[in-house]
Design an enzyme around this catalytic site. Structure first.
Site, PDB file in Angstrom:
ATOM      1  N   HIS A  55      -7.776   4.037   6.590  1.00 25.97           N
ATOM      2  CA  HIS A  55      -8.248   3.080   5.593  1.00 25.97           C
ATOM      3  C   HIS A  55      -9.757   3.092   5.713  1.00 25.97           C
ATOM      4  O   HIS A  55     -10.298   3.291   6.810  1.00 25.97           O
ATOM      5  CB  HIS A  55      -7.771   1.656   5.910  1.00 25.97           C
ATOM      6  N   ASP A  58     -10.863   1.204   8.669  1.00 23.34           N
ATOM      7  CA  ASP A  58     -10.516   1.736  10.002  1.00 23.34           C
ATOM      8  C   ASP A  58     -11.708   2.552  10.508  1.00 23.34           C
ATOM      9  O   ASP A  58     -11.979   2.612  11.702  1.00 23.34           O
ATOM     10  CB  ASP A  58      -9.315   2.689   9.921  1.00 23.34           C
ATOM     11  N   MET A  89      -5.182  12.535   4.198  1.00 20.19           N
ATOM     12  CA  MET A  89      -4.929  11.339   3.390  1.00 20.19           C
ATOM     13  C   MET A  89      -5.920  10.248   3.742  1.00 20.19           C
ATOM     14  O   MET A  89      -6.320  10.082   4.893  1.00 20.19           O
ATOM     15  CB  MET A  89      -3.484  10.860   3.635  1.00 20.19           C
ATOM     16  N   GLU A 182       2.781   3.346  -2.221  1.00 19.38           N
ATOM     17  CA  GLU A 182       3.680   2.972  -1.128  1.00 19.38           C
ATOM     18  C   GLU A 182       4.266   1.596  -1.371  1.00 19.38           C
ATOM     19  O   GLU A 182       3.529   0.617  -1.537  1.00 19.38           O
ATOM     20  CB  GLU A 182       2.956   2.998   0.209  1.00 19.38           C
ATOM     21  N   LYS A 184       6.710  -1.787  -0.447  1.00 22.10           N
ATOM     22  CA  LYS A 184       7.188  -2.618   0.659  1.00 22.10           C
ATOM     23  C   LYS A 184       7.689  -3.914   0.029  1.00 22.10           C
ATOM     24  O   LYS A 184       7.062  -4.436  -0.894  1.00 22.10           O
ATOM     25  CB  LYS A 184       6.065  -2.901   1.648  1.00 22.10           C
ATOM     26  N   GLU A 218       8.095   4.776   2.873  1.00 18.02           N
ATOM     27  CA  GLU A 218       8.064   4.547   4.336  1.00 18.02           C
ATOM     28  C   GLU A 218       9.452   4.127   4.803  1.00 18.02           C
ATOM     29  O   GLU A 218      10.089   3.250   4.196  1.00 18.02           O
ATOM     30  CB  GLU A 218       7.056   3.483   4.722  1.00 18.02           C
ATOM     31  N   HIS A 221      10.045   0.351   5.363  1.00 11.07           N
ATOM     32  CA  HIS A 221       9.975  -0.488   4.154  1.00 11.07           C
ATOM     33  C   HIS A 221      11.237  -0.408   3.320  1.00 11.07           C
ATOM     34  O   HIS A 221      11.740  -1.441   2.844  1.00 11.07           O
ATOM     35  CB  HIS A 221       8.748  -0.099   3.325  1.00 11.07           C
ATOM     36  N   ASP A 246       5.733   8.241   4.994  1.00 11.63           N
ATOM     37  CA  ASP A 246       5.398   7.481   6.210  1.00 11.63           C
ATOM     38  C   ASP A 246       6.641   7.395   7.083  1.00 11.63           C
ATOM     39  O   ASP A 246       7.637   6.764   6.710  1.00 11.63           O
ATOM     40  CB  ASP A 246       4.936   6.054   5.844  1.00 11.63           C
ATOM     41  N   ASP A 256       8.927  -5.754   9.213  1.00 12.07           N
ATOM     42  CA  ASP A 256       8.414  -4.397   9.397  1.00 12.07           C
ATOM     43  C   ASP A 256       8.048  -4.139  10.861  1.00 12.07           C
ATOM     44  O   ASP A 256       7.164  -4.787  11.403  1.00 12.07           O
ATOM     45  CB  ASP A 256       7.155  -4.244   8.534  1.00 12.07           C
ATOM     46  N   ASP A 258       7.654  -0.759  12.290  1.00 13.23           N
ATOM     47  CA  ASP A 258       6.832   0.434  12.512  1.00 13.23           C
ATOM     48  C   ASP A 258       7.085   1.041  13.899  1.00 13.23           C
ATOM     49  O   ASP A 258       6.156   1.384  14.628  1.00 13.23           O
ATOM     50  CB  ASP A 258       5.346   0.113  12.344  1.00 13.23           C
ATOM     51  N   ASP A 288       3.520   6.496  10.424  1.00 16.10           N
ATOM     52  CA  ASP A 288       2.877   5.190  10.243  1.00 16.10           C
ATOM     53  C   ASP A 288       3.592   4.212  11.169  1.00 16.10           C
ATOM     54  O   ASP A 288       4.473   3.460  10.742  1.00 16.10           O
ATOM     55  CB  ASP A 288       2.967   4.737   8.793  1.00 16.10           C
TER      56      ASP A 288
HETATM   57  C1  DIG Z   1       1.575   0.089   5.856  1.00 17.69           C
HETATM   58  O1  DIG Z   1       2.830   0.690   5.934  1.00 17.69           O
HETATM   59  C2  DIG Z   1       0.658   0.906   5.013  1.00 17.69           C
HETATM   60  C3  DIG Z   1      -0.745   0.823   5.485  1.00 17.69           C
HETATM   61  O2  DIG Z   1      -0.719   1.072   6.863  1.00 17.69           O
HETATM   62  C4  DIG Z   1      -1.408   1.956   4.766  1.00 17.69           C
HETATM   63  O3  DIG Z   1      -2.078   1.440   3.664  1.00 17.69           O
HETATM   64  C5  DIG Z   1      -0.295   2.845   4.312  1.00 17.69           C
HETATM   65  C6  DIG Z   1      -0.646   4.281   4.584  1.00 17.69           C
HETATM   66  O4  DIG Z   1       0.323   4.959   5.283  1.00 17.69           O
HETATM   67  N1  DIG Z   1       0.890   2.332   5.000  1.00 17.69           N
HETATM   68 MN    MN Z   2       5.323  -0.347   7.812  1.00 16.45          MN
HETATM   69 MN    MN Z   3       3.019   2.883   5.633  1.00 17.74          MN
END
Ligand code: DIG
Ligand code: MN
Ligand code: MN
Length: 388
Positions: A55, A58, A89, A182, A184, A218, A221, A246, A256, A258, A288
């Site tokens: 990001h 980041d 990315m 993406e 969620k 993802e 998600h 992801d 979530d 992760d 991710d």
């Molecule tokens: C969360 O799953 C999101 C953020 O971490 C980011 O914007 C995106 C990129 O993989 N995944």
């Molecule tokens: Mn996530």
């Molecule tokens: Mn993600």
């Protein structure tokens, strides 16, 4: 013993925010110290990753001075050069700063919506500067904690306007960028618009430049919504829209998590890896995810190695499944065509319709066939557990 060590051709990538995650959660403070972007790149180089994503914030803190930003970018660039890692990315943080408390592109405040466009254009410039070819949009605050606050239709229209504007910006800048949306379902309490990959696929069709836009599904998600992740990925792939992915893991019915890839639902992870390898997905395998809060940075390296190693182990299991004679014999038998019916499928014709309407089907006989799925699934388990 097979070689499960990561190589560049595997395209394993991690976000700075993943290996840089400091172990905090809503009910506990950080358990790991801060690492600079450059330090995280060296860590990823040590464990054998192919690339690193970020990001904007980041890499460059939101209040960094231009001099600080240049210094950070210089150190980051040197770390990339030293390790050979690439940046496939990039994405924008449109959620952490309090200014985004009511969303970014969907905020009721036009100043916020304008600022979100400005911030995203600057972040796209930064990503392209480091070679990114995929740009992810994750709307962590694009939703509501109460639907009394805004019209959902207006919110969707604001999202579309922003995406159209930013597609035009990429074209205007002649950036070689593809956008990956993406989904969620919620974050953390607020319901997020376009909550699943399916919603995103529908949304993309309404954009001015749908050819530039795909999805970044993802694992966690889609599973938060109780969905079969591989099915979401397969539908995106079939639509030509799987622009990024992801990878992580997730217990159903939880917020979530992760988790390290494959650390919770190994069978689901197997079918996902099998799908990606069977179809020849050529994009990044982006993890991710982040390490348990209990871990120090040696544990973070264990986490990163585990993600990649499990992927490679499951890739080998998928090859075993595809080469297993008993499995393939069952699949061939249950997928055998019926040559008398083959001419009646496909594009409509009046002749086909008449023949189908005149055909006689013995439902009882058809229904009495056993399909051997129990045997097939048991064989899958035996491949996974290493007894085949
Ligand atoms: C969360 O799953 C999101 C953020 O971490 C980011 O914007 C995106 C990129 O993989 N995944
Ligand atoms: Mn996530
Ligand atoms: Mn993600």
């Amino acid at each position: 013993m097979s070689d499960y060590s990561p190589k560049p051709e595997h395209k394993f990538t991690f976000g700075l925010w993943t290996v840089g995650n400091r172990g905090a959660d809503p009910f506990g403070s950080a358990t790991r110290e801060h690492k600079t972007p450059a330090e995280l790149v060296y860590l990823l180089g040590e464990v054998g990753a192919y690339g690193v994503n970020f990001h904007d914030n980041d890499l460059i803190p939101i209040d960094a001075t231009p001099a600080e930003a240049e210094s950070i970018k210089k150190a980051f660039r040197k770390a990339l050069d030293d390790t050979g890692l690439v940046v496939p990315m990039a994405t924008t943080n449109l959620f952490s700063d309090p200014v985004f408390k009511d969303g970014a592109f969907t905020s009721n405040d036009p100043q916020v919506r304008a600022y979100a466009l400005q911030k995203t254009m600057q972040a796209m410039d930064l990503g392209v500067e480091f070679g990114a070819k995929t740009y992810v949009f994750w709307g962590g605050r694009e939703g509501t904690e109460t639907d009394s606050s805004k019209s959902t239709v207006t919110a969707i229209q604001r999202s579309r306007e922003a995406m159209n504007f930013l597609c035009e910006y990429a074209l205007h800048q002649k950036y070689d960028l593809k956008f990956a949306l993406e989904a969620k379902p919620n974050e953390p309490r607020g319901d997020i618009y376009n909550p699943t990959t399916g919603h995103m696929l529908a949304f993309i069709t309404s954009l001015d430049h749908p050819e530039m836009v795909g999805v970044n599904p993802e694992v966690a998600h889609e599973q938060m919504s109780g969905l079969n992740f591989m099915h979401s990925v397969a539908q995106a792939w079939e639509a030509g829209k799987l622009f990024h992915i992801d990878l992580n893991d997730q217990y159903p019915g939880r917020y979530d998590q992760d988790l390290r890839f494959g650390s919770r639902d190994l069978k689901a992870a197997f079918f996902l890896v099998k799908f990606l390898e069977d179809v020849g997905y050529s994009g990044s395998r982006h993890f991710d995810a982040h390490a348990y809060r209990t871990e120090d940075f040696n544990g973070v390296k264990d986490f990163a190695r585990g993600c990649m190693r499990t992927y490679l182990i499951l890739k080998e299991k998928a090859a075993r499944f595809n080469a297993d004679p008993e499995i393939q014999a069952i699949l061939a038998e249950i997928n055998a065509p019926d040559e008398t019916l083959t001419p009646l499928f496909g594009k409509f014709s009046a002749e086909k319709a008449a023949a189908l309407q005149a055909a006689a089907f013995d439902r009882t006989a058809i229904a009495s066939r056993g399909l051997q799925y129990e045997r097939l699934d048991q064989l899958t388990i035996e491949v996974l557990t290493g007894v085949r």
